[in-house]
Design an enzyme around this catalytic site. Structure first.
Site, PDB file in Angstrom:
ATOM      1  N   GLY A 124      13.879  26.663 -38.457  1.00 46.55           N
ATOM      2  CA  GLY A 124      14.440  26.041 -37.444  1.00 46.55           C
ATOM      3  C   GLY A 124      15.934  26.319 -37.510  1.00 46.55           C
ATOM      4  O   GLY A 124      16.671  25.929 -38.227  1.00 46.55           O
ATOM      5  N   LEU A 125      16.429  27.063 -36.112  1.00 49.85           N
ATOM      6  CA  LEU A 125      17.589  27.221 -35.734  1.00 49.85           C
ATOM      7  C   LEU A 125      17.860  26.238 -34.484  1.00 49.85           C
ATOM      8  O   LEU A 125      18.860  25.459 -34.481  1.00 49.85           O
ATOM      9  CB  LEU A 125      17.767  28.702 -35.396  1.00 49.85           C
ATOM     10  CG  LEU A 125      19.118  29.095 -34.786  1.00 49.85           C
ATOM     11  CD1 LEU A 125      20.268  28.994 -35.992  1.00 49.85           C
ATOM     12  CD2 LEU A 125      18.980  30.611 -34.432  1.00 49.85           C
ATOM     13  N   GLU A 363      13.077  32.966 -29.304  1.00 49.23           N
ATOM     14  CA  GLU A 363      13.409  34.034 -29.846  1.00 49.23           C
ATOM     15  C   GLU A 363      14.803  34.534 -29.014  1.00 49.23           C
ATOM     16  O   GLU A 363      14.982  35.677 -28.983  1.00 49.23           O
ATOM     17  CB  GLU A 363      12.887  34.900 -30.378  1.00 49.23           C
ATOM     18  CG  GLU A 363      11.761  34.304 -31.593  1.00 49.23           C
ATOM     19  CD  GLU A 363      11.511  35.449 -32.729  1.00 49.23           C
ATOM     20  OE1 GLU A 363      12.112  36.466 -32.645  1.00 49.23           O
ATOM     21  OE2 GLU A 363      10.300  35.156 -33.358  1.00 49.23           O
TER      22      GLU A 363
HETATM   23  C1  LIG Z   1       6.824  27.327 -28.198  1.00 48.99           C
HETATM   24  C2  LIG Z   1       8.072  27.090 -28.518  1.00 48.99           C
HETATM   25  C3  LIG Z   1       8.511  27.668 -29.881  1.00 48.99           C
HETATM   26  C4  LIG Z   1       9.823  27.647 -30.449  1.00 48.99           C
HETATM   27  N1  LIG Z   1       9.845  28.039 -31.819  1.00 48.99           N
HETATM   28  C5  LIG Z   1      11.173  28.064 -32.479  1.00 48.99           C
HETATM   29  C6  LIG Z   1      11.304  28.200 -33.793  1.00 48.99           C
HETATM   30  O1  LIG Z   1      10.330  28.345 -34.360  1.00 48.99           O
HETATM   31  N2  LIG Z   1      12.538  28.216 -34.296  1.00 48.99           N
HETATM   32  C7  LIG Z   1      13.459  27.961 -33.506  1.00 48.99           C
HETATM   33  O2  LIG Z   1      14.600  27.762 -33.938  1.00 48.99           O
HETATM   34  N3  LIG Z   1      13.355  27.919 -32.298  1.00 48.99           N
HETATM   35  C8  LIG Z   1      12.036  27.931 -31.710  1.00 48.99           C
HETATM   36  N4  LIG Z   1      12.039  27.477 -30.211  1.00 48.99           N
HETATM   37  C9  LIG Z   1      13.289  27.341 -29.475  1.00 48.99           C
HETATM   38  C10 LIG Z   1      13.543  28.406 -28.538  1.00 48.99           C
HETATM   39  O3  LIG Z   1      14.088  29.602 -29.528  1.00 48.99           O
HETATM   40  C11 LIG Z   1      14.614  28.065 -27.492  1.00 48.99           C
HETATM   41  O4  LIG Z   1      13.922  27.307 -26.759  1.00 48.99           O
HETATM   42  C12 LIG Z   1      15.220  28.988 -26.731  1.00 48.99           C
HETATM   43  O5  LIG Z   1      16.411  29.929 -27.345  1.00 48.99           O
HETATM   44  C13 LIG Z   1      16.066  28.600 -25.738  1.00 48.99           C
HETATM   45  O6  LIG Z   1      16.841  27.432 -25.802  1.00 48.99           O
HETATM   46  P1  LIG Z   1      16.995  26.071 -25.205  1.00 48.99           P
HETATM   47  O7  LIG Z   1      15.471  25.712 -25.035  1.00 48.99           O
HETATM   48  O8  LIG Z   1      17.850  24.951 -25.666  1.00 48.99           O
HETATM   49  O9  LIG Z   1      17.442  26.513 -23.615  1.00 48.99           O
HETATM   50  P2  LIG Z   1      19.136  26.544 -23.240  1.00 48.99           P
HETATM   51  O10 LIG Z   1      19.621  27.402 -24.337  1.00 48.99           O
HETATM   52  O11 LIG Z   1      19.369  25.138 -22.810  1.00 48.99           O
HETATM   53  O12 LIG Z   1      18.859  27.208 -22.063  1.00 48.99           O
HETATM   54  C14 LIG Z   1      18.493  26.799 -20.942  1.00 48.99           C
HETATM   55  C15 LIG Z   1      18.830  28.169 -19.533  1.00 48.99           C
HETATM   56  O13 LIG Z   1      19.982  28.426 -19.649  1.00 48.99           O
HETATM   57  C16 LIG Z   1      19.949  30.090 -19.811  1.00 48.99           C
HETATM   58  N5  LIG Z   1      21.297  30.048 -20.591  1.00 48.99           N
HETATM   59  C17 LIG Z   1      21.670  29.373 -21.474  1.00 48.99           C
HETATM   60  N6  LIG Z   1      22.961  30.150 -22.061  1.00 48.99           N
HETATM   61  C18 LIG Z   1      23.260  31.302 -21.203  1.00 48.99           C
HETATM   62  C19 LIG Z   1      24.027  32.205 -20.916  1.00 48.99           C
HETATM   63  N7  LIG Z   1      25.059  32.383 -22.081  1.00 48.99           N
HETATM   64  N8  LIG Z   1      24.003  33.076 -19.998  1.00 48.99           N
HETATM   65  C20 LIG Z   1      23.009  32.765 -19.155  1.00 48.99           C
HETATM   66  N9  LIG Z   1      22.194  32.092 -19.260  1.00 48.99           N
HETATM   67  C21 LIG Z   1      22.203  31.166 -20.074  1.00 48.99           C
HETATM   68  C22 LIG Z   1      18.913  30.171 -20.444  1.00 48.99           C
HETATM   69  O14 LIG Z   1      18.612  31.473 -20.446  1.00 48.99           O
HETATM   70  C23 LIG Z   1      17.985  29.300 -19.855  1.00 48.99           C
HETATM   71  O15 LIG Z   1      17.770  29.720 -18.581  1.00 48.99           O
HETATM   72  C24 LIG Z   1      10.548  27.624 -29.615  1.00 48.99           C
HETATM   73  C25 LIG Z   1      10.629  27.328 -28.321  1.00 48.99           C
HETATM   74  C26 LIG Z   1       9.420  26.935 -27.821  1.00 48.99           C
HETATM   75  C27 LIG Z   1       9.097  26.514 -26.468  1.00 48.99           C
END
Ligand SMILES: Cc1cc2nc3c(=O)[nH]c(=O)nc-3n(C[C@H](O)[C@H](O)[C@H](O)COP(=O)(O)OP(=O)(O)OC[C@H]3O[C@@H](n4cnc5c(N)ncnc54)[C@H](O)[C@@H]3O)c2cc1C
Length: 381
Positions: A124-125, A363
């Site tokens: 969990g990150l 990821e």
């Molecule tokens: C089914 C599922 C399983 C998962 N499993 C895990 C897990 O086991 N462990 C874990 O730690 N996480 C997990 N995740 C989380 C996943 O890694 C995150 O959802 C992902 O990293 C995006 O983060 P966020 O959802 O907060 O989106 P946000 O970071 O809020 O992004 C929203 C939008 O803004 C864009 N954005 C954000 N920053 C920038 C930038 N600097 N430049 C351009 N665009 C940007 C993104 O690309 C996206 O389009 C999982 C997610 C899902 C849906």
């Protein structure tokens, strides 16, 4: 340059394919509809070495390389991407983190259980305010006489509710950003480990995704994995490998959808001919096949380089970005080939479409991969 596989690698592919056809295919719809995480299947996957693919035999693993790992994830994902995702998260993230950064005592305690499937692993990150920007981590770890007390919550944790052990990230030194984040191994039997919201997802429904709440979660000093303050850098190293497995997941998803589209194009007749005889359909199938082959080359190249001990930040991001976007396009076109039948749950392709989308998010989103690729390529100039 040799694009062939060894006899052992072909055997791994055949075993994974047989497992996917025999144990997964008959249950795909039921697990998806009910959002059922199939615990028993994971025990069987563990017996075949699929849950400790990269773990050396002295810790109970299969001791294979990334090429074999990618092969397994590709084959499982062709049949059910949700299972591919869970197997990839278990291998690359929790198990991978302990394998890469754990000390001897941690490896001996956790790797044999994870590699055999006795325990399922989570990592969990992500947090409500820290998604793409892990530097926004708010979960805290405060040192005390018994070790550390963790407080906070982790969203979207794969296996957050079904796992027995998790690697979780917390701030040990506030106010210094990434360098203040450390990684901890937390067992879910710990009374301070609580399962929060269970996510009801668009796709990947057989893969468990849940919130993990850390409520005065007391862990011993040796729960710290890697250096204090080295959690973020450690996570990025884990993701270098993990993204290859998401590329393989996307590749399998695309190949699975394409396989169904090919078969349907040969069977379905309109205007007195199979729809596969129409050039418009042929072109869709040709584009799918070509893009899948390109995704395969990027993915296996990244895996082969990783097996050579090379740093693959650039290659794994490229493979993940391209393959996941191919998976979405291919699944979309597979529905198009099926017409109205592609849109209903009696046929398999709508599920690939729902599942594929996750590959562009988990990821690191496609946007974050482009950021990594741009930084890497600019840095190499
Ligand atoms: C089914 C599922 C399983 C998962 N499993 C895990 C897990 O086991 N462990 C874990 O730690 N996480 C997990 N995740 C989380 C996943 O890694 C995150 O959802 C992902 O990293 C995006 O983060 P966020 O959802 O907060 O989106 P946000 O970071 O809020 O992004 C929203 C939008 O803004 C864009 N954005 C954000 N920053 C920038 C930038 N600097 N430049 C351009 N665009 C940007 C993104 O690309 C996206 O389009 C999982 C997610 C899902 C849906």
């Amino acid at each position: 340059m040799d694009f062939g596989f060894t006899e052992e690698q072909e055997l791994v592919r055949a075993t994974a394919r047989e497992f996917a056809q025999g144990e997964i295919a008959p249950n795909v719809r039921e697990w998806d509809a009910g959002a059922i995480f199939p615990v028993e299947l994971f025990k069987k996957a563990g017996e075949l070495g699929f849950l400790g693919v990269l773990v050396p035999p002295e810790y109970g693993g299969a001791g294979m390389g990334y090429v074999e790992y990618v092969t397994i994830i590709e084959e499982l994902s062709k049949v059910d991407p949700a299972i591919g995702l869970s197997v990839a998260a278990h291998n690359s993230l929790c198990t991978g983190h302990i394998l890469l950064h754990g000390d001897e005592e941690q490896k001996k305690r956790y790797l044999p259980k994870l590699a055999t499937g006795e325990w399922i692993g989570a990592w969990g990150l992500t947090e409500p305010t820290a998604g793409s920007d892990a530097g926004g981590t708010r979960t805290s770890a405060v040192r005390n006489e018994e070790g550390w007390t963790l407080n906070g919550s982790k969203t979207f944790t794969t296996h957050g509710s079904v796992g027995q052990v998790a690697v979780l990230f917390a701030v040990t030194t506030p106010g210094i950003g990434h360098h203040g984040i450390s990684a901890f191994i937390v067992e879910s039997a710990n009374p301070g480990y609580k399962v929060g919201k269970h996510e009801d997802k668009l796709g990947m429904r057989a893969s468990d995704t849940a919130e993990v709440v850390l409520d005065d979660c007391q862990v011993p000093p040796n729960a710290l994995v890697g250096e204090e303050g080295g959690g973020f850098t450690g996570a990025m190293e884990v993701l270098d490998g993990g993204r290859i497995s998401i590329a393989a997941l996307a590749l399998g998803t695309a190949a699975g959808a394409h396989g169904h589209a090919l078969a349907y194009a040969g069977e379905r007749e309109q205007f007195g001919r199979p729809i596969g005889s129409f050039q418009a359909v042929q072109w869709m199938l040709a584009d799918m096949a070509t893009e899948i082959e390109a995704a395969r080359l990027l993915t296996y190249k990244a895996a082969a380089l990783k097996d050579q001990g090379r740093k693959v930040t650039l290659e794994s991001s490229m493979a993940k970005l391209f393959s996941s976007e191919v998976a979405v396009r291919v699944a979309n076109n597979a529905i198009q080939v099926f017409g109205g039948y592609g849109y209903v749950k009696d046929y398999p392709v709508e599920k690939y479409y729902r599942d594929a989308k996750l590959c562009t998010i988990g990821e690191g989103t496609s946007e974050i991969q482009r950021l990594v690729i741009a930084r890497q390529t600019l840095g190499r100039m």
